[in-house]
Scaffold this motif. Structure first.
Motif, mmCIF file in Angstrom:
data_model
loop_
_atom_site.group_PDB
_atom_site.id
_atom_site.type_symbol
_atom_site.label_atom_id
_atom_site.label_comp_id
_atom_site.label_asym_id
_atom_site.label_seq_id
_atom_site.Cartn_x
_atom_site.Cartn_y
_atom_site.Cartn_z
ATOM 1 N N ALA A 7 -22.841 5.887 -0.573
ATOM 2 C CA ALA A 7 -22.318 5.199 -1.758
ATOM 3 C C ALA A 7 -20.813 5.426 -1.808
ATOM 4 C CB ALA A 7 -22.984 5.736 -3.020
ATOM 5 N N ILE A 8 -20.064 4.333 -1.971
ATOM 6 C CA ILE A 8 -18.602 4.423 -1.943
ATOM 7 C C ILE A 8 -18.012 3.856 -3.222
ATOM 8 C CG2 ILE A 8 -16.508 3.802 -0.658
ATOM 9 C CD1 ILE A 8 -18.238 3.297 1.804
ATOM 10 N N ASP A 9 -17.190 4.645 -3.871
ATOM 11 C CA ASP A 9 -16.456 4.230 -5.064
ATOM 12 C C ASP A 9 -15.371 3.212 -4.688
ATOM 13 O OD1 ASP A 9 -15.348 4.310 -7.685
ATOM 14 O OD2 ASP A 9 -13.880 5.792 -7.005
ATOM 15 N N MET A 10 -14.969 2.365 -5.636
ATOM 16 C CA MET A 10 -13.922 1.373 -5.337
ATOM 17 C C MET A 10 -12.520 1.872 -5.702
ATOM 18 S SD MET A 10 -15.617 -2.362 -6.293
ATOM 19 C CE MET A 10 -14.272 -3.384 -5.659
ATOM 20 N N ASP A 11 -12.273 2.073 -7.006
ATOM 21 C CA ASP A 11 -10.901 2.354 -7.447
ATOM 22 C C ASP A 11 -10.390 3.694 -6.921
ATOM 23 O OD1 ASP A 11 -10.740 -0.020 -8.778
ATOM 24 O OD2 ASP A 11 -11.549 0.804 -10.641
ATOM 25 N N ASP A 12 -9.260 3.639 -6.276
ATOM 26 C CA ASP A 12 -8.579 4.799 -5.681
ATOM 27 C C ASP A 12 -9.332 5.380 -4.484
ATOM 28 O OD1 ASP A 12 -6.390 4.572 -7.280
ATOM 29 O OD2 ASP A 12 -7.174 5.888 -8.831
ATOM 30 N N VAL A 13 -10.324 4.657 -4.009
ATOM 31 C CA VAL A 13 -11.002 5.024 -2.765
ATOM 32 C C VAL A 13 -10.920 3.840 -1.788
ATOM 33 C CG1 VAL A 13 -13.211 5.682 -1.705
ATOM 34 C CG2 VAL A 13 -12.526 6.698 -3.894
ATOM 35 N N MET A 14 -11.353 2.671 -2.247
ATOM 36 C CA MET A 14 -11.201 1.459 -1.442
ATOM 37 C C MET A 14 -9.993 0.641 -1.892
ATOM 38 S SD MET A 14 -15.212 0.271 -1.421
ATOM 39 C CE MET A 14 -15.054 -1.075 -0.230
ATOM 40 N N ALA A 15 -9.724 0.662 -3.197
ATOM 41 C CA ALA A 15 -8.680 -0.184 -3.800
ATOM 42 C C ALA A 15 -7.629 0.670 -4.490
ATOM 43 C CB ALA A 15 -9.320 -1.138 -4.803
ATOM 44 N N ALA A 16 -6.364 0.326 -4.274
ATOM 45 C CA ALA A 16 -5.253 1.129 -4.791
ATOM 46 C C ALA A 16 -5.006 0.857 -6.275
ATOM 47 C CB ALA A 16 -4.005 0.859 -3.964
ATOM 48 N N ALA A 17 -5.937 1.305 -7.104
ATOM 49 C CA ALA A 17 -5.844 1.054 -8.552
ATOM 50 C C ALA A 17 -4.746 1.899 -9.192
ATOM 51 C CB ALA A 17 -7.192 1.337 -9.212
ATOM 52 N N PHE A 64 -6.351 -8.134 -13.293
ATOM 53 C CA PHE A 64 -5.837 -6.808 -12.923
ATOM 54 C C PHE A 64 -6.457 -6.289 -11.622
ATOM 55 C CE2 PHE A 64 -5.466 -2.233 -12.772
ATOM 56 C CZ PHE A 64 -4.148 -2.032 -13.129
ATOM 57 N N PHE A 65 -7.775 -6.371 -11.523
ATOM 58 C CA PHE A 65 -8.468 -5.781 -10.367
ATOM 59 C C PHE A 65 -8.479 -6.706 -9.138
ATOM 60 C CE2 PHE A 65 -10.067 -3.319 -13.918
ATOM 61 C CZ PHE A 65 -10.054 -2.032 -13.405
ATOM 62 N N ARG A 66 -8.321 -8.004 -9.375
ATOM 63 C CA ARG A 66 -8.483 -8.976 -8.291
ATOM 64 C C ARG A 66 -7.445 -8.819 -7.181
ATOM 65 N NH1 ARG A 66 -9.308 -10.986 -4.601
ATOM 66 N NH2 ARG A 66 -10.103 -13.046 -4.005
ATOM 67 N N THR A 67 -6.245 -8.332 -7.571
ATOM 68 C CA THR A 67 -5.129 -8.314 -6.623
ATOM 69 C C THR A 67 -4.783 -6.911 -6.123
ATOM 70 O OG1 THR A 67 -3.636 -8.219 -8.524
ATOM 71 C CG2 THR A 67 -4.070 -10.398 -7.600
ATOM 72 N N LEU A 68 -5.660 -5.947 -6.332
ATOM 73 C CA LEU A 68 -5.362 -4.585 -5.869
ATOM 74 C C LEU A 68 -5.236 -4.550 -4.344
ATOM 75 C CD1 LEU A 68 -7.716 -2.337 -8.060
ATOM 76 C CD2 LEU A 68 -5.297 -2.844 -8.414
ATOM 77 N N GLU A 69 -4.326 -3.707 -3.865
ATOM 78 C CA GLU A 69 -4.199 -3.507 -2.413
ATOM 79 C C GLU A 69 -5.392 -2.714 -1.880
ATOM 80 O OE1 GLU A 69 -0.560 -1.507 -1.346
ATOM 81 O OE2 GLU A 69 0.607 -2.844 -2.632
ATOM 82 N N VAL A 70 -5.741 -2.968 -0.645
ATOM 83 C CA VAL A 70 -6.782 -2.177 0.012
ATOM 84 C C VAL A 70 -6.170 -0.852 0.472
ATOM 85 C CG1 VAL A 70 -8.453 -2.123 1.903
ATOM 86 C CG2 VAL A 70 -7.885 -4.298 0.807
ATOM 87 N N MET A 71 -6.900 0.229 0.305
ATOM 88 C CA MET A 71 -6.419 1.542 0.753
ATOM 89 C C MET A 71 -6.311 1.551 2.284
ATOM 90 S SD MET A 71 -6.059 3.495 -2.040
ATOM 91 C CE MET A 71 -6.490 5.234 -1.939
ATOM 92 N N PRO A 72 -5.321 2.272 2.816
ATOM 93 C CA PRO A 72 -5.107 2.265 4.268
ATOM 94 C C PRO A 72 -6.363 2.635 5.059
ATOM 95 C CG PRO A 72 -3.302 3.376 3.157
ATOM 96 C CD PRO A 72 -4.334 3.099 2.111
ATOM 97 N N ASP A 73 -6.657 1.866 6.092
ATOM 98 C CA ASP A 73 -7.763 2.096 7.035
ATOM 99 C C ASP A 73 -9.158 1.940 6.431
ATOM 100 O OD1 ASP A 73 -5.883 2.727 9.069
ATOM 101 O OD2 ASP A 73 -5.746 4.776 8.309
ATOM 102 N N ALA A 74 -9.244 1.580 5.160
ATOM 103 C CA ALA A 74 -10.578 1.476 4.515
ATOM 104 C C ALA A 74 -11.433 0.415 5.207
ATOM 105 C CB ALA A 74 -10.425 1.166 3.027
ATOM 106 N N VAL A 75 -10.858 -0.745 5.483
ATOM 107 C CA VAL A 75 -11.637 -1.833 6.092
ATOM 108 C C VAL A 75 -12.199 -1.406 7.439
ATOM 109 C CG1 VAL A 75 -11.550 -4.159 7.062
ATOM 110 C CG2 VAL A 75 -10.398 -3.686 4.898
#
Lengths: 178, 178
Positions: A7-17, A64-75
């Motif tokens: 299970a992976i969290d989104m904000d500040d893990v996948m997305a640079a919130a 607000f959430f739609r345009t967050l950057e992806v965290m480095p290397d997450a993809v």
């Protein structure tokens, strides 16, 4: 054999919130806060209450959430893990009803290999059952029954007792041994 | 003592989704289907494929879920259960991104005592951990590790092996003994 579940969290893990929240603060309030001002603190510990409400309103707005950057290397790393594990994206999002559709769209754009079946938008994550949880918040990790991976974040610097990962590359290495 | 947790499905358990789908069919396609045409069948088993797609499109449109009727006695019984149990609403909703915000708003309107923390919008429900699951779909009940309560629905008439509940009153009586 059944695949193990991560299970992976989104904000500040996948997305640079956090990065966008900081930028929003500085833009709206006219401050010049840097990351280190928030070290080991929640955002509301640093801001005056009236400012906290202004920023919070901004986070509730559509877009607000739609345009967050992806965290480095997450993809790259999640795509690799996806081959060996069942990946579930688990985001505490029901507090922000406008974020829900945006989070699905964001995932479709950046992580098209994740099915809608594997997305969970919730509040209290203690209802989630999986083998691993990657999250930046202690409140989510502390109730989890599987293995916990704390994703390093400004706000969790003072939290101890969890294996800490400073990047997706470190997570990649961890799972190579699992 | 920690309260036991009940996970409750929304469509056809709390909200009369099937009723509206049937009405949509008949209105769009000009048919006069009744409940009994769908007994023991999924909707797509009854409809021609081209009609299925038309109706499915309708379900994806904004507004479909926002105006669903509440199932009889659901408010009263869930409110009562809420006093003794931790209630989590668990809806397989991520397939329908437009439904997500509507489902939160629908719950806020009809079940204002349910916090956003206790709402889970997901796909595959096998990730949910709770003591009880009330659901009308075998696919959700079959992977659940706690006690299962099958909510009676037209489409699940042929499914055996689950304790079946024909109304919220019957569920109320069941939990009086738990």
């Amino acid at each position: 054999m059944t695949k193990k579940r991560i299970a992976i969290d989104m904000d500040d893990v996948m997305a640079a919130a956090g990065k966008k929240i900081l930028h929003t603060y500085n833009t709206i309030i006219g401050t010049n806060f840097k990351d280190h001002h928030f070290q080991g603190k929640a955002y509301y510990d640093v801001l005056k209450e009236e400012h906290y409400h202004v920023v919070r309103e901004e986070i509730f707005k559509p877009g607000f959430f739609r345009t967050l950057e992806v965290m480095p290397d997450a993809v790259e790393v999640i795509k690799k893990l996806h081959e060996r594990f069942d990946i579930f994206i688990v985001s505490a999002a029901t507090e922000f009803p406008n974020s829900l559709k945006e989070k699905i769209e964001w995932l479709e754009e950046h992580f098209p290999f994740i099915s809608w079946k594997n997305i969970v938008l919730c509040g209290d994550k203690s209802i989630i059952s999986a083998d691993y949880l990657i999250d930046d918040h202690e409140k989510n990790l502390s109730t989890f029954k599987g293995k916990t991976l704390m994703f390093d974040a400004i706000h969790n610097q003072k939290i101890e007792g969890y294996q800490r990962f400073k990047s997706w590359r470190e997570i990649d290495t961890f799972f190579d041994g699992e």
